[in-house]
Design a protein around this motif. Structure first.
Motif, PDB file in Angstrom:
ATOM      1  N   PRO A 233       0.836  -1.206   0.000  1.00  0.00           N
ATOM      2  CA  PRO A 233       0.000   0.000   0.000  1.00  0.00           C
ATOM      3  C   PRO A 233       0.872   1.258   0.000  1.00  0.00           C
ATOM      4  O   PRO A 233       1.866   1.338   0.731  1.00  0.00           O
ATOM      5  N   LEU A 234       0.512   2.221  -0.826  1.00  0.00           N
ATOM      6  CA  LEU A 234       1.281   3.459  -0.926  1.00  0.00           C
ATOM      7  C   LEU A 234       1.349   4.181   0.412  1.00  0.00           C
ATOM      8  O   LEU A 234       2.394   4.703   0.796  1.00  0.00           O
ATOM      9  N   TYR A 235       0.229   4.186   1.157  1.00  0.00           N
ATOM     10  CA  TYR A 235       0.230   4.875   2.450  1.00  0.00           C
ATOM     11  C   TYR A 235       1.248   4.259   3.411  1.00  0.00           C
ATOM     12  O   TYR A 235       1.882   4.962   4.187  1.00  0.00           O
TER      13      TYR A 235
ATOM     14  N   ARG B  97       8.695   5.799   5.110  1.00  0.00           N
ATOM     15  CA  ARG B  97       9.721   6.769   4.700  1.00  0.00           C
ATOM     16  C   ARG B  97       9.751   7.975   5.643  1.00  0.00           C
ATOM     17  O   ARG B  97      10.821   8.505   5.943  1.00  0.00           O
ATOM     18  N   ALA B  98       8.584   8.404   6.113  1.00  0.00           N
ATOM     19  CA  ALA B  98       8.540   9.510   7.078  1.00  0.00           C
ATOM     20  C   ALA B  98       9.249   9.102   8.365  1.00  0.00           C
ATOM     21  O   ALA B  98       9.992   9.889   8.961  1.00  0.00           O
TER      22      ALA B  98
ATOM     23  N   GLU C 226      10.667  13.009  -1.515  1.00  0.00           N
ATOM     24  CA  GLU C 226      10.246  11.610  -1.401  1.00  0.00           C
ATOM     25  C   GLU C 226       8.872  11.418  -2.033  1.00  0.00           C
ATOM     26  O   GLU C 226       8.608  10.415  -2.688  1.00  0.00           O
ATOM     27  N   LEU C 227       7.996  12.403  -1.821  1.00  0.00           N
ATOM     28  CA  LEU C 227       6.635  12.295  -2.349  1.00  0.00           C
ATOM     29  C   LEU C 227       6.592  12.458  -3.863  1.00  0.00           C
ATOM     30  O   LEU C 227       5.725  11.882  -4.520  1.00  0.00           O
TER      31      LEU C 227
ATOM     32  N   GLY D  81      -3.209  11.838  -6.956  1.00  0.00           N
ATOM     33  CA  GLY D  81      -3.649  12.260  -5.637  1.00  0.00           C
ATOM     34  C   GLY D  81      -3.371  13.732  -5.427  1.00  0.00           C
ATOM     35  O   GLY D  81      -3.202  14.490  -6.389  1.00  0.00           O
ATOM     36  N   MET D  82      -3.298  14.134  -4.185  1.00  0.00           N
ATOM     37  CA  MET D  82      -3.068  15.540  -3.858  1.00  0.00           C
ATOM     38  C   MET D  82      -2.194  15.627  -2.612  1.00  0.00           C
ATOM     39  O   MET D  82      -2.324  14.837  -1.681  1.00  0.00           O
TER      40      MET D  82
END
Length: 138
Positions: free
Chosen positions: A25-27, A33-34, A88-89, A96-97
């Protein structure tokens, strides 16, 4: 870890629940990473209904064919640290946003009275209530 009070920056990333990064999952990838970047914290919130740039409404209601619900990943830290994380994003978020909002951190305390992940004394000890040592209170 970060000690965080006062002015901060809130990063919010809106993606779909089914969005992935290398089959994960991307989340999850964003949160990990955070964490690796040493940011103060990140949380993922699952929406029950929403739409984005595609204008398709995604909902959790029964009888709906849509299952790709909206997800918001929220990160709060100092402006400098959040802005340093943005590249990173660029790599991860293709749909998305991403938004940034100034905010003020009033309290940043982990479990057991630890502030920002540091080995700080408990709230009771900081107030001088030595009789509360080792006891949890609300």
């Amino acid at each position: 870890m970060t000690r965080l009070t006062g002015r901060a920056l809130r990063l919010t990333v809106f993606v779909g629940e089914n969005d992935t990064w290398h089959r994960k999952p991307l989340y999850t990838e964003i949160v990990h990473r955070a964490h690796t970047a040493g940011l103060a914290g990140a949380s993922v919130f699952r929406g029950i209904e929403g739409f984005g740039a595609s204008s398709l409404i995604h909902t959790s209601r029964l009888l709906s064919l849509s299952e790709d619900l909206p997800v918001a990943i929220v990160v709060v830290d100092t402006e400098e640290r959040v802005r340093a994380f943005l590249p990173e994003l660029d790599e991860l978020v293709t749909e998305g946003m991403v938004t940034l909002d100034p905010c003020e951190v009033i309290r940043y305390v982990g479990r057991g009275g630890k502030r920002g992940g540091n080995r700080a004394e408990s709230w009771a000890e900081n107030r001088g209530d030595s009789g509360m040592k080792g006891k949890k209170s609300l």
